[in-house]
Design a protein around this motif. Structure first.
Motif, PDB file in Angstrom:
ATOM      1  N   VAL A 235       0.841  -1.209   0.000  1.00  0.00           N
ATOM      2  CA  VAL A 235       0.000   0.000   0.000  1.00  0.00           C
ATOM      3  C   VAL A 235       0.871   1.252   0.000  1.00  0.00           C
ATOM      4  N   VAL A 236       1.890   1.262   0.856  1.00  0.00           N
ATOM      5  CA  VAL A 236       2.779   2.422   0.920  1.00  0.00           C
ATOM      6  C   VAL A 236       3.479   2.646  -0.413  1.00  0.00           C
ATOM      7  N   THR A 237       3.993   1.565  -1.010  1.00  0.00           N
ATOM      8  CA  THR A 237       4.718   1.680  -2.284  1.00  0.00           C
ATOM      9  C   THR A 237       3.804   2.206  -3.381  1.00  0.00           C
ATOM     10  N   GLN A 238       2.590   1.644  -3.471  1.00  0.00           N
ATOM     11  CA  GLN A 238       1.662   2.080  -4.524  1.00  0.00           C
ATOM     12  C   GLN A 238       1.175   3.504  -4.284  1.00  0.00           C
ATOM     13  N   ALA A 239       0.995   3.874  -3.017  1.00  0.00           N
ATOM     14  CA  ALA A 239       0.587   5.251  -2.731  1.00  0.00           C
ATOM     15  C   ALA A 239       1.681   6.234  -3.141  1.00  0.00           C
ATOM     16  N   GLN A 240       2.935   5.874  -2.884  1.00  0.00           N
ATOM     17  CA  GLN A 240       4.043   6.730  -3.312  1.00  0.00           C
ATOM     18  C   GLN A 240       4.094   6.836  -4.829  1.00  0.00           C
ATOM     19  N   ARG A 248       3.525  14.267 -11.795  1.00  0.00           N
ATOM     20  CA  ARG A 248       3.895  14.353 -13.208  1.00  0.00           C
ATOM     21  C   ARG A 248       2.685  14.626 -14.089  1.00  0.00           C
ATOM     22  N   GLY A 249       1.506  14.682 -13.511  1.00  0.00           N
ATOM     23  CA  GLY A 249       0.299  14.925 -14.284  1.00  0.00           C
ATOM     24  C   GLY A 249      -0.254  13.686 -14.945  1.00  0.00           C
ATOM     25  N   GLU A 250       0.221  12.509 -14.571  1.00  0.00           N
ATOM     26  CA  GLU A 250      -0.241  11.265 -15.171  1.00  0.00           C
ATOM     27  C   GLU A 250      -1.403  10.726 -14.344  1.00  0.00           C
ATOM     28  N   GLN A 251      -2.552  11.280 -14.573  1.00  0.00           N
ATOM     29  CA  GLN A 251      -3.709  10.925 -13.758  1.00  0.00           C
ATOM     30  C   GLN A 251      -4.165   9.487 -13.998  1.00  0.00           C
ATOM     31  N   ASP A 252      -4.088   9.022 -15.241  1.00  0.00           N
ATOM     32  CA  ASP A 252      -4.510   7.646 -15.508  1.00  0.00           C
ATOM     33  C   ASP A 252      -3.613   6.642 -14.779  1.00  0.00           C
ATOM     34  N   HIS A 253      -2.309   6.907 -14.805  1.00  0.00           N
ATOM     35  CA  HIS A 253      -1.386   6.015 -14.111  1.00  0.00           C
ATOM     36  C   HIS A 253      -1.618   6.077 -12.593  1.00  0.00           C
ATOM     37  N   LEU A 259      -6.146   2.131  -7.595  1.00  0.00           N
ATOM     38  CA  LEU A 259      -6.969   0.926  -7.648  1.00  0.00           C
ATOM     39  C   LEU A 259      -6.239  -0.263  -7.026  1.00  0.00           C
ATOM     40  N   VAL A 260      -4.921  -0.338  -7.277  1.00  0.00           N
ATOM     41  CA  VAL A 260      -4.130  -1.403  -6.666  1.00  0.00           C
ATOM     42  C   VAL A 260      -4.096  -1.224  -5.145  1.00  0.00           C
ATOM     43  N   VAL A 261      -3.958   0.049  -4.696  1.00  0.00           N
ATOM     44  CA  VAL A 261      -3.976   0.325  -3.261  1.00  0.00           C
ATOM     45  C   VAL A 261      -5.298  -0.130  -2.653  1.00  0.00           C
ATOM     46  N   GLU A 262      -6.411   0.177  -3.320  1.00  0.00           N
ATOM     47  CA  GLU A 262      -7.717  -0.211  -2.801  1.00  0.00           C
ATOM     48  C   GLU A 262      -7.852  -1.724  -2.711  1.00  0.00           C
ATOM     49  N   GLN A 263      -7.438  -2.419  -3.782  1.00  0.00           N
ATOM     50  CA  GLN A 263      -7.563  -3.866  -3.782  1.00  0.00           C
ATOM     51  C   GLN A 263      -6.674  -4.506  -2.721  1.00  0.00           C
ATOM     52  N   ARG A 299      -1.237 -10.158  -8.781  1.00  0.00           N
ATOM     53  CA  ARG A 299      -1.188  -8.955  -7.948  1.00  0.00           C
ATOM     54  C   ARG A 299       0.236  -8.415  -7.845  1.00  0.00           C
ATOM     55  N   PHE A 300       1.221  -9.299  -7.731  1.00  0.00           N
ATOM     56  CA  PHE A 300       2.613  -8.858  -7.646  1.00  0.00           C
ATOM     57  C   PHE A 300       3.012  -8.122  -8.926  1.00  0.00           C
ATOM     58  N   THR A 301       2.602  -8.657 -10.066  1.00  0.00           N
ATOM     59  CA  THR A 301       2.920  -7.999 -11.349  1.00  0.00           C
ATOM     60  C   THR A 301       2.249  -6.633 -11.431  1.00  0.00           C
ATOM     61  N   ALA A 302       0.986  -6.561 -10.972  1.00  0.00           N
ATOM     62  CA  ALA A 302       0.276  -5.281 -11.029  1.00  0.00           C
ATOM     63  C   ALA A 302       0.916  -4.253 -10.105  1.00  0.00           C
ATOM     64  N   GLU A 303       1.433  -4.683  -8.970  1.00  0.00           N
ATOM     65  CA  GLU A 303       2.002  -3.746  -8.007  1.00  0.00           C
ATOM     66  C   GLU A 303       3.411  -3.296  -8.376  1.00  0.00           C
TER      67      GLU A 303
END
Length: 427
Positions: A235-240, A248-253, A259-263, A299-303
């Motif tokens: 969660v911390v890594t994905q939030a960062q 950077r303005g990459e809202q989609d990314h 979404l990964v943080v939520e899951q 999940r590991f690949t997505a994160e």
């Protein structure tokens, strides 16, 4: 029966002796009450018999009554407390009064010999060790013999006539008293052994409880480390990563990272609830080990963005989703090992790819399972020492009779191999 040296009045004894004394005091106190009642009744009946017998003059009768009154008073002050506390100083003081009072009463009239029923009995009830009671019984018999002779002017023929009868009384008293003392010692020994057994049972139960608490704490610590801690790290890594993408303005990314943080947070919440409910790990509920590993890899690949190649060909076994206890335990160990291995890849390896391979050997229930997690990262550092995660993994694997090996991979990186024996051995 305690010894004289252990009597409370001597100031000796140990805490264990005190515990035994407390354990046996209540039944003994109830018995002593009947001794009290019996002694008082014998004294009163003897006094009534002497008054009704008519063979004692008024002066002798009052002398006997005075002696018996002194005996009752001495019993109240010394005898009864000594019977309850085993205080030998009080018992000896009362014995002197008992022997003298009995002799004085018998000297006033032959019916006072009824007192011997109580006197001989009390000597064996109060005095410890038995040799004291033997000496006191002989002293009581000799004093009573002289008292009987004194009734008729203390002549030698009367003394010789009374001596054989009193010798028989002494012998009977000694034999009966020794039997009584032996019975009391055995009873007290049984009480002591029972008390020690209860203490040992209590200590064993406390030891088992402490061991169970410690084992449960260790188990919960491993569960938290293998599930919640790793999930919070993700969660911390994905939030960062999401924060950096927003900068950077990459809202989609950033949205993808959130979404990964939520899951991940949802999975952690489910794991926490499973821990509280003491159920199997959430990924294994209603699914096979192969399916749980596939979700873990995805999940590991997505994160992390690091692709995970999963090879479970020939290892899928739908029956294991709700299988035997030994199989379920082995599956939990293998899943936790895969989670810990991927967590180490995330933190230390810097790998480009990871491979998870699950293979089974054997048929039916007798299937040995091997899990390999290999990465192409930096590999093991020199002087590598297991951290908390690997140490916990080794404990888990060992608990089901398996083995764990952490070694360099063939083409670089690190290889973690977990081998779990058949379900019968795992159980």
């Amino acid at each position: 029966m305690t010894t004289a040296d252990d009597a409370p009045g001597t100031g000796a004894g140990t805490e264990a002796d005190d515990d035994v004394a407390r354990a046996t005091s209540d039944p003994w106190d109830r018995q002593v009450v009947w001794w009290d009642v019996g002694f008082v009744l014998i004294v009163l009946l003897t006094a009534a018999a002497m008054a009704l017998g008519g063979d004692t003059d008024a002066r002798g009768l009052w002398t006997a009554y005075t002696a018996m009154a002194v005996m009752l008073a001495a019993y109240a002050v010394w005898g009864a407390p000594a019977a309850r506390t085993r205080d030998q100083r009080r018992a000896l003081a009362y014995t002197v009064v008992l022997i003298a009072g009995t002799a004085v009463a018998v000297a006033q009239g032959g019916l006072a010999t009824f007192l011997l029923f109580a006197s001989f009995t009390q000597l064996w009830m109060l005095l410890e060790p038995p040799r004291r009671a033997v000496v006191a019984s002989v002293a009581l018999g000799v004093a009573t013999t002289f008292a009987i002779a004194a009734q008729q002017g203390f002549d030698v023929p009367t003394l010789l006539e009374a001596a054989p009868q009193m010798a028989i009384a002494i012998a009977f008293s000694v034999l009966l008293g020794l039997w009584f003392a032996t019975t009391m010692r055995r009873s007290e020994e049984r009480a002591r052994l029972l008390h020690e057994l209860r203490q040992a049972q209590a200590a064993l139960a406390e030891s088992h409880h402490a061991a169970g608490v410690a084992a449960e704490r260790e188990r919960i610590a491993r569960e938290i480390h293998d599930t919640l801690a790793q999930g919070f790290t993700s969660v911390v890594t994905q939030a960062q990563a999401a924060t950096a993408a927003l900068d950077r303005g990459e809202q989609d990314h950033a949205r993808e990272r959130l979404l990964v943080v939520e899951q991940t947070a949802r999975d952690n919440l489910a794991e926490a609830r499973a821990l509280v409910a003491a159920f199997a790990p959430v990924p294994l509920q209603g699914s096979t080990l192969a399916e749980a590993l596939r979700r873990l890899a995805e999940r590991f690949t997505a994160e992390t963005g690091t692709p995970v190649m999963l090879d479970v060909a020939g290892a899928t076994d739908p029956a294991r989703a709700g299988g035997a206890t030994g199989q379920a335990a082995a599956d939990v160990v293998l899943l936790r090992a895969a989670q810990e291995a991927l967590a180490n890849v995330r933190r230390h390896a810097g790998a480009r790819t990871v491979t998870i391979r699950l293979t089974r050997d054997g048929d039916g229930d007798a299937t040995d399972v091997r899990l390999d997690v290999t990465d192409d990262g930096r590999g093991l550092p020199p002087g590598h020492v297991d951290g908390l995660g690997l140490a916990g993994m080794r404990e888990r694997v060992s608990a089901v009779g398996g083995t764990l090996a952490v070694e360099p991979g063939e083409g670089g990186g690190t290889r973690v191999e977990v081998h779990v024996p058949a379900a019968g051995g795992a159980a």
